[in-house]
Motif scaffolding. Structure first.
Motif, PDB file in Angstrom:
ATOM      1  N   LEU A  76    -103.314  -9.826  36.045  1.00  0.00           N
ATOM      2  CA  LEU A  76    -102.307 -10.935  35.510  1.00  0.00           C
ATOM      3  C   LEU A  76    -102.670 -12.453  35.581  1.00  0.00           C
ATOM      4  N   GLY A  77    -103.914 -12.617  36.440  1.00  0.00           N
ATOM      5  CA  GLY A  77    -104.357 -13.752  36.426  1.00  0.00           C
ATOM      6  C   GLY A  77    -103.236 -14.776  37.173  1.00  0.00           C
ATOM      7  N   ALA A  78    -103.144 -16.070  36.511  1.00  0.00           N
ATOM      8  CA  ALA A  78    -102.277 -16.924  37.019  1.00  0.00           C
ATOM      9  C   ALA A  78    -100.845 -16.592  36.885  1.00  0.00           C
ATOM     10  N   LEU A  79    -100.722 -15.363  36.049  1.00  0.00           N
ATOM     11  CA  LEU A  79     -99.053 -15.182  35.904  1.00  0.00           C
ATOM     12  C   LEU A  79     -98.779 -14.127  37.041  1.00  0.00           C
ATOM     13  N   SER A  80     -99.569 -13.966  37.892  1.00  0.00           N
ATOM     14  CA  SER A  80     -99.183 -12.872  38.864  1.00  0.00           C
ATOM     15  C   SER A  80     -98.326 -13.430  40.176  1.00  0.00           C
ATOM     16  N   CYS A  81     -97.957 -14.637  39.814  1.00  0.00           N
ATOM     17  CA  CYS A  81     -96.955 -15.387  40.755  1.00  0.00           C
ATOM     18  C   CYS A  81     -95.737 -15.010  40.384  1.00  0.00           C
ATOM     19  N   LEU A  82     -95.531 -14.229  39.159  1.00  0.00           N
ATOM     20  CA  LEU A  82     -94.139 -14.096  38.534  1.00  0.00           C
ATOM     21  C   LEU A  82     -93.758 -12.487  38.827  1.00  0.00           C
ATOM     22  N   CYS A 101    -102.481 -12.513  21.305  1.00  0.00           N
ATOM     23  CA  CYS A 101    -103.762 -13.131  21.951  1.00  0.00           C
ATOM     24  C   CYS A 101    -103.705 -12.654  23.576  1.00  0.00           C
ATOM     25  N   LEU A 102    -102.591 -12.593  23.983  1.00  0.00           N
ATOM     26  CA  LEU A 102    -102.159 -12.298  25.418  1.00  0.00           C
ATOM     27  C   LEU A 102    -102.477 -10.848  25.672  1.00  0.00           C
ATOM     28  N   SER A 103    -102.280  -9.946  24.790  1.00  0.00           N
ATOM     29  CA  SER A 103    -102.509  -8.700  24.773  1.00  0.00           C
ATOM     30  C   SER A 103    -103.915  -8.094  25.002  1.00  0.00           C
ATOM     31  N   ALA A 104    -104.865  -9.004  24.668  1.00  0.00           N
ATOM     32  CA  ALA A 104    -106.520  -8.694  24.429  1.00  0.00           C
ATOM     33  C   ALA A 104    -107.113  -9.378  25.624  1.00  0.00           C
ATOM     34  N   VAL A 105    -106.249 -10.083  26.583  1.00  0.00           N
ATOM     35  CA  VAL A 105    -106.648 -10.697  27.846  1.00  0.00           C
ATOM     36  C   VAL A 105    -107.264  -9.518  28.773  1.00  0.00           C
ATOM     37  N   SER A 106    -106.143  -8.694  29.164  1.00  0.00           N
ATOM     38  CA  SER A 106    -106.212  -7.502  29.896  1.00  0.00           C
ATOM     39  C   SER A 106    -105.293  -6.399  29.793  1.00  0.00           C
ATOM     40  N   ALA A 111     -99.824  -4.252  28.318  1.00  0.00           N
ATOM     41  CA  ALA A 111     -98.491  -3.551  28.540  1.00  0.00           C
ATOM     42  C   ALA A 111     -97.260  -4.429  28.402  1.00  0.00           C
ATOM     43  N   PHE A 112     -97.503  -5.605  29.042  1.00  0.00           N
ATOM     44  CA  PHE A 112     -96.174  -6.393  28.962  1.00  0.00           C
ATOM     45  C   PHE A 112     -96.143  -7.118  27.489  1.00  0.00           C
TER      46      PHE A 112
END
Length: 515
Positions: A76-82, A101-106, A111-112
């Motif tokens: 989740l990168g920087a969003l892993s803090c949530l 766009c976000l769905s293509a990152v990882s 899934a989210f």
């Protein structure tokens, strides 16, 4: 950008697309082992909640821990803090292009970003009821934007290896098997309409405030003979009905109803159907037990609160726990389908439901299936509750007494008609309920504060025999209690004081808080 992302996601899907055998796999919740955990009630297979495998490979944290060979993905990168709830809440603020766009990152973000609850909100916010259902809410957004035709991207099925209780719980509520024990008990009274007079209904059920199923009371209805999904689509497919607060063409809703798997199902609940489509109103007649001459709200004419609804919904839909408004009783006639009812007497707030002391605010699980999964067995085991349960089949009319908590789960695609009414049996409860403007329902806000006075005035003018017997003359304690108007001598005092103030033109919160 969307075209490129679509191609990238198709390539990912093709690479990890499961075989036909894998697609049909099911998983068990809450664990992935072969046998139930030790703290599970009983050992019957029916107690297990068999769930279809999540198309994106999402599992619960417990399932992931149980399978030590399974790698957990939290890319989740920087969003892993949530935490999961915070992340989903954040994603609600994004636009569809941003989610793609976000769905293509990882895989985890995929899934989210593809969480269908988010896309439901996007569809309804942007299109209201003018959507074209296709497979899922994300697929519906794509189909509605692009129009009909062959979609390049079908339902995405990849293994994200994500462990998320929040995402899996939503999927579980959509696909969980409706357990046999949920529909096993039948503890309601049953009676045939041919053997039940109005006087017997009043003395045995309405006045004692007891639920009952009346069989055979709607056989003569044209609705009972004609109404099924093909007929309604043919006759009314282009007409608009109220569904989840939106105006939706019936043909669009029926497609959604037949094809969707949704844990927060859109429910057709239309109070104007008999006015907008008069033929529907003529296809049924009010049963004699609830006729207009017994319904005291009919004295208000067109100014009466909302009181009748056409109800339609797919399997797994229904109504969460609630009490009918304004102290009314109700009847519900099943035209098609199969309905599971749970009813609890006044003051017996259901487990899993939190109600404020004044009854204005009620908090309950959004998904009805979620309540059954989490709380039904607790309700059955608890000594504090004595629920009345039943299955309602086509041709059955359920009488719901005033003040009773109840929920209804559709076990099949269902069509029904329901109406609320007030008789002398529950008149006091209605007058009691309508003393609090916040509890008055079904009338414009500017009429709620004075609604009780308006109702009493209408009774005095249009139903003088009722007014003189129940309101206009002093009533003895014995008469009030025996006729169901009050439960005790204190309520008689409160009722007399409140009515005297109403007739004098004032407004007083004069009823006992215990009724």
């Amino acid at each position: 950008g969307e075209e490129i992302l679509g191609c990238r996601m198709e390539a990912m899907e093709e690479k990890e697309r499961p075989s036909k055998r894998q697609k049909n796999q099911h998983c068990r919740y809450p664990g992935d082992d072969a046998s139930p955990p030790g703290n599970t009630r009983g050992t019957e297979e029916s107690r297990w909640n068999v769930v279809q495998k999540h198309p994106l490979g999402v599992t619960t944290v417990g399932m992931a821990l149980a399978r030590r060979d399974r790698k957990q993905c939290r890319s989740l990168g920087a969003l892993s803090c949530l935490n999961d709830s915070q992340l989903v809440e954040f994603l609600y603020f994004l636009q569809p292009k941003d989610l793609l766009c976000l769905s293509a990152v990882s895989k985890a973000l995929c899934a989210f970003a593809f969480h269908d609850d988010i896309w439901r909100v996007l569809v309804l916010q942007e299109f209201g009821g003018r959507f074209q259902w296709h497979e899922s809410w994300r697929g519906t957004y794509r189909r509605t934007v692009r129009g009909s035709g062959k979609d390049r991207q079908t339902q995405l099925t990849i293994d994200t290896q994500l462990a998320s209780d929040l995402l899996f719980h939503s999927w579980m509520c959509k696909t969980a098997v409706l357990r046999p024990e949920w529909s096993a008990d039948d503890t309601i009274a049953h009676v045939n309409a041919a053997e039940l007079s109005v006087d017997d209904f009043v003395s045995k059920y309405e006045r004692p405030n007891k639920p009952v199923i009346i069989h055979g009371g709607m056989k003569s209805w044209p609705a009972f003979q004609l109404w099924d999904l093909p007929y309604l689509e043919e006759k009314y497919g282009n007409k608009f009905f109220t569904v989840g607060g939106y105006q939706i063409e019936l043909k669009r809703y029926l497609k959604y109803m037949v094809e969707s798997e949704d844990d927060q199902t859109l429910y057709l609940f239309d109070k104007h159907f008999a006015k907008t489509e008069p033929r529907l109103g003529k296809d049924y007649t009010i049963p004699k037990y609830f006729s207009s001459d017994r319904d005291l709200f009919s004295s208000l004419g067109d100014r009466r609160p909302d009181y009748r609804w056409l109800i339609m919904g797919p399997k797994r839909s229904g109504s969460t726990f609630h009490k009918d408004p304004n102290g009314t009783s109700a009847w519900n006639a099943c035209v098609r389908g199969l309905k599971k009812w749970i009813l609890l007497p006044p003051g017996n707030v259901p487990i899993g439901v939190v109600a404020s002391s004044d009854g204005v605010d009620v908090t309950a699980p959004v998904s009805l299936v979620e309540w059954f999964i989490n709380y039904y067995h607790q309700l059955k085991e608890s000594e504090e509750y004595e629920p009345i349960e039943c299955l309602q089949r086509p041709g059955d009319i359920v009488f719901v007494p005033s003040g009773w908590w109840h929920c209804v789960l559709n076990l099949k695609d269902s069509i029904a008609i329901t109406q609320n009414y007030v008789s002398t049996s529950n008149l006091q409860r209605t007058l009691n309920s309508t003393t609090t403007p916040e509890l008055v329902s079904g009338v414009p806000h500017d009429r709620r504060a004075g609604f009780r006075n308006e109702f009493i005035s209408a009774l005095k003018q249009k139903r003088p025999e009722v007014y003189s017997k129940w309101i206009g003359r002093p009533t003895t304690t014995t008469e009030s209690i025996e006729n169901g108007l009050c439960k005790n001598s204190q309520e008689v005092t409160d009722l007399s004081a409140a009515i005297n103030d109403s007739c004098a033109g004032g407004f007083k919160f004069g009823f006992s808080s215990n009724s």
